[in-house]
Design a protein around this motif. Sequence first.
Motif, PDB file in Angstrom:
ATOM      1  N   THR A 117       0.943  -1.170   0.019  1.00 43.81           N
ATOM      2  CA  THR A 117       0.030  -0.086  -0.038  1.00 43.81           C
ATOM      3  C   THR A 117       0.929   1.067   0.001  1.00 43.81           C
ATOM      4  OG1 THR A 117      -1.921  -1.178   1.299  1.00 43.81           O
ATOM      5  CG2 THR A 117      -1.845   1.396   1.242  1.00 43.81           C
ATOM      6  N   PHE A 118       0.703   1.935  -0.876  1.00 47.11           N
ATOM      7  CA  PHE A 118       1.428   3.225  -1.078  1.00 47.11           C
ATOM      8  C   PHE A 118       0.527   4.603  -0.673  1.00 47.11           C
ATOM      9  CE2 PHE A 118       2.973   0.593  -4.147  1.00 47.11           C
ATOM     10  CZ  PHE A 118       4.488   0.423  -4.150  1.00 47.11           C
ATOM     11  N   HIS A 119       1.273   5.324   0.048  1.00 45.97           N
ATOM     12  CA  HIS A 119       0.692   6.715   0.238  1.00 45.97           C
ATOM     13  C   HIS A 119       1.068   7.509  -0.616  1.00 45.97           C
ATOM     14  CE1 HIS A 119      -1.384   9.688   2.321  1.00 45.97           C
ATOM     15  NE2 HIS A 119      -0.438  10.508   2.218  1.00 45.97           N
ATOM     16  N   TYR A 120       0.100   8.369  -1.220  1.00 45.98           N
ATOM     17  CA  TYR A 120       0.534   9.446  -2.244  1.00 45.98           C
ATOM     18  C   TYR A 120      -0.075  10.612  -2.050  1.00 45.98           C
ATOM     19  CZ  TYR A 120      -3.983   9.045  -4.487  1.00 45.98           C
ATOM     20  OH  TYR A 120      -5.412   9.000  -4.652  1.00 45.98           O
ATOM     21  N   SER A 121       0.616  11.583  -2.827  1.00 46.29           N
ATOM     22  CA  SER A 121       0.062  12.909  -2.816  1.00 46.29           C
ATOM     23  C   SER A 121       0.285  13.536  -4.452  1.00 46.29           C
ATOM     24  CB  SER A 121       0.565  14.006  -1.927  1.00 46.29           C
ATOM     25  OG  SER A 121       1.939  14.275  -2.124  1.00 46.29           O
ATOM     26  N   ALA A 122      -0.693  14.132  -4.803  1.00 47.39           N
ATOM     27  CA  ALA A 122      -0.481  14.829  -6.216  1.00 47.39           C
ATOM     28  C   ALA A 122      -1.054  16.018  -6.336  1.00 47.39           C
ATOM     29  CB  ALA A 122      -1.520  13.952  -7.417  1.00 47.39           C
ATOM     30  N   LYS A 123      -0.347  17.028  -7.086  1.00 43.22           N
ATOM     31  CA  LYS A 123      -0.808  18.304  -7.122  1.00 43.22           C
ATOM     32  C   LYS A 123      -0.775  18.773  -8.520  1.00 43.22           C
ATOM     33  CE  LYS A 123       0.051  22.911  -5.885  1.00 43.22           C
ATOM     34  NZ  LYS A 123       0.719  23.917  -4.959  1.00 43.22           N
ATOM     35  N   LEU A 124      -1.674  19.499  -9.017  1.00 41.14           N
ATOM     36  CA  LEU A 124      -1.807  19.677 -10.602  1.00 41.14           C
ATOM     37  C   LEU A 124      -1.468  21.220 -10.627  1.00 41.14           C
ATOM     38  CD1 LEU A 124      -2.063  19.050 -13.607  1.00 41.14           C
ATOM     39  CD2 LEU A 124      -4.499  19.682 -13.175  1.00 41.14           C
ATOM     40  N   ASP A 125      -0.297  21.650 -11.350  1.00 40.18           N
ATOM     41  CA  ASP A 125       0.177  23.175 -11.452  1.00 40.18           C
ATOM     42  C   ASP A 125       0.563  23.259 -12.883  1.00 40.18           C
ATOM     43  OD1 ASP A 125       1.123  25.547 -11.149  1.00 40.18           O
ATOM     44  OD2 ASP A 125       3.130  24.863 -10.149  1.00 40.18           O
ATOM     45  N   GLY A 126      -0.768  24.104 -13.461  1.00 46.74           N
ATOM     46  CA  GLY A 126      -0.733  24.160 -14.877  1.00 46.74           C
ATOM     47  C   GLY A 126      -1.301  22.769 -15.254  1.00 46.74           C
ATOM     48  N   ASP A 127      -0.607  22.361 -16.381  1.00 42.41           N
ATOM     49  CA  ASP A 127      -0.738  21.236 -17.064  1.00 42.41           C
ATOM     50  C   ASP A 127       0.361  19.965 -16.418  1.00 42.41           C
ATOM     51  OD1 ASP A 127       1.583  21.670 -18.221  1.00 42.41           O
ATOM     52  OD2 ASP A 127       0.993  21.445 -20.057  1.00 42.41           O
ATOM     53  N   THR A 128       0.893  20.119 -15.474  1.00 40.29           N
ATOM     54  CA  THR A 128       1.859  19.252 -14.750  1.00 40.29           C
ATOM     55  C   THR A 128       1.565  18.829 -13.491  1.00 40.29           C
ATOM     56  OG1 THR A 128       3.415  20.283 -16.063  1.00 40.29           O
ATOM     57  CG2 THR A 128       4.284  18.792 -14.394  1.00 40.29           C
ATOM     58  N   TYR A 129       1.380  17.549 -13.247  1.00 40.68           N
ATOM     59  CA  TYR A 129       1.224  16.821 -11.978  1.00 40.68           C
ATOM     60  C   TYR A 129       2.664  16.592 -11.098  1.00 40.68           C
ATOM     61  CZ  TYR A 129      -3.484  15.435 -13.352  1.00 40.68           C
ATOM     62  OH  TYR A 129      -4.838  15.478 -13.942  1.00 40.68           O
ATOM     63  N   GLY A 130       2.589  16.925 -10.094  1.00 39.73           N
ATOM     64  CA  GLY A 130       3.663  16.626  -8.868  1.00 39.73           C
ATOM     65  C   GLY A 130       3.231  15.528  -8.132  1.00 39.73           C
ATOM     66  N   VAL A 131       3.808  14.512  -8.119  1.00 40.96           N
ATOM     67  CA  VAL A 131       3.458  13.166  -7.551  1.00 40.96           C
ATOM     68  C   VAL A 131       4.423  12.790  -6.665  1.00 40.96           C
ATOM     69  CG1 VAL A 131       2.683  10.970  -7.899  1.00 40.96           C
ATOM     70  CG2 VAL A 131       2.251  12.581  -9.427  1.00 40.96           C
ATOM     71  N   LYS A 132       4.266  12.311  -5.558  1.00 42.84           N
ATOM     72  CA  LYS A 132       4.898  11.950  -4.329  1.00 42.84           C
ATOM     73  C   LYS A 132       4.278  10.297  -3.905  1.00 42.84           C
ATOM     74  CE  LYS A 132       6.836  16.324  -2.728  1.00 42.84           C
ATOM     75  NZ  LYS A 132       7.028  17.132  -1.530  1.00 42.84           N
ATOM     76  N   GLY A 133       4.903   9.530  -3.555  1.00 40.47           N
ATOM     77  CA  GLY A 133       4.680   8.304  -3.288  1.00 40.47           C
ATOM     78  C   GLY A 133       5.587   7.551  -2.173  1.00 40.47           C
ATOM     79  N   SER A 134       4.944   7.149  -1.181  1.00 38.76           N
ATOM     80  CA  SER A 134       5.814   6.148  -0.142  1.00 38.76           C
ATOM     81  C   SER A 134       5.332   5.259   0.483  1.00 38.76           C
ATOM     82  CB  SER A 134       6.303   7.210   0.865  1.00 38.76           C
ATOM     83  OG  SER A 134       5.148   7.723   1.666  1.00 38.76           O
ATOM     84  N   ALA A 135       6.233   4.286   0.845  1.00 38.72           N
ATOM     85  CA  ALA A 135       5.474   2.990   1.444  1.00 38.72           C
ATOM     86  C   ALA A 135       6.629   2.564   2.399  1.00 38.72           C
ATOM     87  CB  ALA A 135       5.305   1.849   0.317  1.00 38.72           C
TER      88      ALA A 135
END
Length: 185
Positions: free
Chosen positions: A133-151
């Motif tokens: 199970t991964f915990h993630y966060s995503a943010k959409l800035d303009g047309d680009t997603y910034g994604v972080k995931g951890s487990a």
Amino acid sequence: MTIRSTSRMFASGALFAALTFSLVAAAKLSKTGGASASFLAHGPAGMDISGKTSDVSVADDGTSVTVVVKLANIDTGMGLRNDHTKKALEVDTYPTAEIKVARSAIKFPAAGAESSGDAKGSLKIHGQTKDVTFHYSAKLDGDTYGVKGSADINMSDFGISPPSYLGVSVKPGMSIGVTFSAKDN
């Protein structure tokens, strides 16, 4: 409302649902800019050992998002520790780690918004594939997603013997993480 108008309304709704599903299924992420993968392990007396690499690729087939990490360039900040890490991971035999998560398990945010959550996926490392199970966060800035995931994982579950040097051993529990930027095509 007549049966005919109800039928048209149902058909329109079904068509809209089919088009929406097709658009979501056809959407694919492509990596832009930098990406990195990291780990944090713990030794005795509060000693932390961290490593990082930017040798990361991201692929999206419309169904799954796959992150591949080449392990040969992991840097812990110390040459001898790098060697021990690569030896424990048997990098010559198992050169990559692969994280795979169903695209539908990730909530992609609207423009300017953020989302986070937990997503089940798989981690393949050291020739072993396990559900994680991964915990993630995503943010959409303009047309680009910034994604972080951890487990959090246990390296012993993947057949990795915790590194040990001069009687000092790393604990088997560790945290792994990835960070990348991507556009949705």
